[in-house]
Design an enzyme around this catalytic site. Structure first.
Site, short mmCIF file in Angstrom:
data_model
loop_
_atom_site.label_atom_id
_atom_site.label_comp_id
_atom_site.label_asym_id
_atom_site.label_seq_id
_atom_site.Cartn_x
_atom_site.Cartn_y
_atom_site.Cartn_z
N HIS A 1 42.98 43.08 35.26
CA HIS A 1 43.60 41.96 34.53
C HIS A 1 43.29 40.64 35.21
O HIS A 1 44.00 40.18 36.09
CB HIS A 1 45.12 42.18 34.50
CG HIS A 1 45.86 41.22 33.62
ND1 HIS A 1 47.11 41.49 33.13
CD2 HIS A 1 45.54 39.98 33.14
CE1 HIS A 1 47.53 40.48 32.39
NE2 HIS A 1 46.58 39.54 32.40
N HIS B 1 41.43 36.47 34.45
CA HIS B 1 41.00 35.45 33.50
C HIS B 1 39.91 34.61 34.14
O HIS B 1 40.15 33.97 35.16
CB HIS B 1 42.18 34.56 33.10
CG HIS B 1 43.32 35.31 32.51
ND1 HIS B 1 43.43 35.55 31.17
CD2 HIS B 1 44.41 35.90 33.08
CE1 HIS B 1 44.54 36.24 30.93
NE2 HIS B 1 45.14 36.47 32.08
N PHE B 2 38.71 34.61 33.56
CA PHE B 2 37.61 33.82 34.09
C PHE B 2 37.34 32.56 33.26
O PHE B 2 36.48 31.76 33.62
CB PHE B 2 36.34 34.67 34.20
CG PHE B 2 36.28 35.51 35.46
CD1 PHE B 2 37.31 35.50 36.38
CD2 PHE B 2 35.18 36.31 35.72
CE1 PHE B 2 37.27 36.27 37.54
CE2 PHE B 2 35.12 37.09 36.89
CZ PHE B 2 36.17 37.07 37.79
N ARG B 3 38.02 32.40 32.12
CA ARG B 3 38.01 31.13 31.36
C ARG B 3 36.66 30.75 30.76
O ARG B 3 36.52 29.63 30.26
CB ARG B 3 38.48 29.97 32.24
CG ARG B 3 39.74 30.22 33.04
CD ARG B 3 40.94 30.47 32.18
NE ARG B 3 42.19 30.46 32.94
CZ ARG B 3 43.34 30.93 32.48
NH1 ARG B 3 43.39 31.48 31.28
NH2 ARG B 3 44.43 30.87 33.21
N ASP C 1 46.16 39.52 25.40
CA ASP C 1 46.89 38.98 26.55
C ASP C 1 47.07 37.48 26.46
O ASP C 1 46.16 36.74 26.10
CB ASP C 1 46.17 39.32 27.86
CG ASP C 1 46.99 38.90 29.06
OD1 ASP C 1 48.13 39.39 29.19
OD2 ASP C 1 46.52 38.07 29.85
N HIS D 1 51.53 43.18 33.52
CA HIS D 1 52.46 42.42 34.37
C HIS D 1 53.94 42.72 34.11
O HIS D 1 54.71 41.85 33.71
CB HIS D 1 52.19 40.92 34.27
CG HIS D 1 51.88 40.39 32.89
ND1 HIS D 1 52.67 40.62 31.78
CD2 HIS D 1 50.86 39.61 32.46
CE1 HIS D 1 52.16 40.02 30.74
NE2 HIS D 1 51.06 39.40 31.12
N ASP E 1 46.48 39.44 37.51
CA ASP E 1 46.64 38.45 36.44
C ASP E 1 46.13 37.09 36.93
O ASP E 1 46.76 36.05 36.73
CB ASP E 1 48.11 38.35 36.00
CG ASP E 1 48.28 37.52 34.72
OD1 ASP E 1 47.27 37.19 34.08
OD2 ASP E 1 49.43 37.17 34.39
N HIS F 1 43.87 27.42 37.03
CA HIS F 1 44.06 26.20 36.24
C HIS F 1 43.64 24.99 37.07
O HIS F 1 43.56 25.06 38.30
CB HIS F 1 45.52 26.04 35.82
CG HIS F 1 45.98 27.06 34.83
ND1 HIS F 1 45.50 27.13 33.54
CD2 HIS F 1 46.89 28.08 34.94
CE1 HIS F 1 46.08 28.13 32.90
NE2 HIS F 1 46.93 28.72 33.72
N GLY G 1 50.91 30.32 34.99
CA GLY G 1 49.88 31.10 35.66
C GLY G 1 49.55 30.68 37.07
O GLY G 1 49.66 29.51 37.43
#
Length: 426
Positions: free
Chosen positions: A58, A60-62, A150, A230, A303, A307, A322
């Site tokens: 889990h 996030h690479f955006r 997600d 999560h 997770d 940002h 996040g």
């Protein structure tokens, strides 16, 4: 080309032993108490752990769409810096990979640009919002390893039921972000005394548990592999425990921040503590740990949610949900749970490598056996350091753990026999 790892303590989910490891052409050729030969390259792992590469299901690479927050390249480097050899990336990017063509492109870009091995998760519904279900079979054919919306819970029960029926036939996990949006009430922190003290809107535990209870009944009808992302509340742990006792095909993950932090630690309106689900009560945190120890919770996942500084500036009211996690999770879990003897090192391997790989069907990950690809992490438990923004490879430095003292450090990360990260060369 061969690589010899000497004098290390080899740890799997089952055993811990002193051994040398010989790697040839990217695969583990031999594991033995002593291997006496001259290799092209060697690593002295004395007083260090040699682990199966960590696996995170889990992150996030955006990329594409939000590359000011993270890119495939920066996320990959953050992963190997943290000891990970395999990660699964969520589909909340822009454009959302709703079509086989977009999915295939993401899979290709992940492979071309990242130092870490990436498995791509596909969206369940178009643009991850309420409405039509994507062509899930075609997305799997294009390379998707699992399905998830997600960042958003699926609000309509009929949509979730249909998705479960389709995904069950495909034989891959459905990773659920459980959140009833009608109960969110624009909350930014756990509902209770801390929210009241800080004059911030609260998020009730019902936001998570109400939708989880609904979904588990749908799982009972469909048999889909349902994975809870999560997990954060005591009641959620109880629901998952009961579901497993009933024989449902359910797994769950918990983040390091939900294991190690709780809402009482939020002293001011500090956006670094804003995450979704929010940090819960001390009782919830204790229940998460108990669930981890008794097997109700199957794995630890970060997770990882990078940002920009602008996104995380100011009050929780306006900041983005996040925190980052790939580069801190191993050190934090080792420091707080292994060093304190709550977990053994083989338990850490089970939760952060073996179970994630096993439950998500990820081959060549999570184990150290002869003839399999050499995906390994070498970890020095003696190093003491402080988590600092300046050490991050991730573009995101949004973490409440900045300034925290930790024990242990990743020395090398090896993927398919190649050293892709070395602390000596940092």
């Amino acid at each position: 080309m061969n690589l010899l790892i000497k004098n290390g303590t080899v740890v799997t989910h089952e055993i811990e032993q002193q051994a040398d490891i010989l790697i040839e052409n990217g695969r583990i050729r031999q594991i033995a108490a002593e291997i006496d030969m001259k290799a092209d390259q060697s690593i002295d792992a004395k007083n260090k752990y040699v682990l199966p590469g960590l696996v995170d299901v889990h992150v996030h690479f955006r990329d594409p769409g939000y590359t000011n927050k993270e890119t495939i390249e920066s996320g990959g480097m953050a992963a190997v810096h943290g000891g990970f050899t395999k990660v699964l990336t969520m589909p909340n990017v822009q454009p959302v990979p709703n079509t086989p063509e977009l999915m295939a492109s993401m899979v290709e870009q992940n492979k071309a640009k990242s130092v870490v091995s990436i498995g791509q998760i596909a969206p369940i519904t178009i643009d991850r919002v309420q409405g039509a279900i994507n062509n899930l079979s075609a997305l799997k054919e294009a390379g998707a390893v699992a399905f998830s919306n997600d960042g958003s819970g699926i609000q309509d029960a009929e949509t979730m039921l249909q998705a479960m029926q389709l995904i069950a036939k495909l034989g891959v996990p459905l990773a659920a972000h459980v959140e009833d949006e009608s109960l969110m009430k624009h909350g930014v922190v756990n509902k209770g005394t801390v929210a009241d003290r800080l004059h911030l809107p609260g998020i009730s535990e019902l936001t998570e548990t109400a939708q989880l209870a609904r979904d588990l009944e749908l799982v009972r009808q469909t048999g889909v592999h349902y994975h809870v992302c999560h997990i954060s509340t005591k009641r959620s742990v109880e629901l998952v425990r009961r579901a497993k006792e009933d024989g449902l095909n359910v797994t769950a993950e918990v983040t390091p921040h939900h294991l190690l932090l709780d809402v009482t630690m939020i002293e001011t309106d500090n956006s670094m503590f804003k995450m979704n689900p929010p940090l819960r009560t001390p009782a919830d945190r204790r229940a998460l740990l108990v669930g981890l120890l008794d097997g109700t919770i199957d794995m630890i996942a970060t997770d990882h949610a990078p940002h920009t500084e602008e996104d995380k500036s100011g009050s929780m009211l306006n900041a983005t949900f996040g925190i980052t996690g790939l580069e801190t999770s191993l050190q934090l879990i080792f420091t707080n749970l292994v060093h304190t003897k709550v977990l053994k090192m083989k338990d850490l391997v089970n939760l952060m490598s073996y179970q994630p790989a096993r439950q998500f069907g990820l081959t060549n990950q999570g184990q150290i056996t002869e003839w399999q690809p050499a995906n390994l992490t070498i970890f020095d438990p003696t190093v003491i350091s402080t988590i600092q923004k300046s050490n991050f490879y991730s573009k995101g430095t949004n973490s409440p753990f900045i300034g925290t003292a930790v024990k242990g450090q990743v020395q090398q990360t090896i993927i398919n026999g190649k050293i892709v990260y070395s602390e000596d060369l940092k």
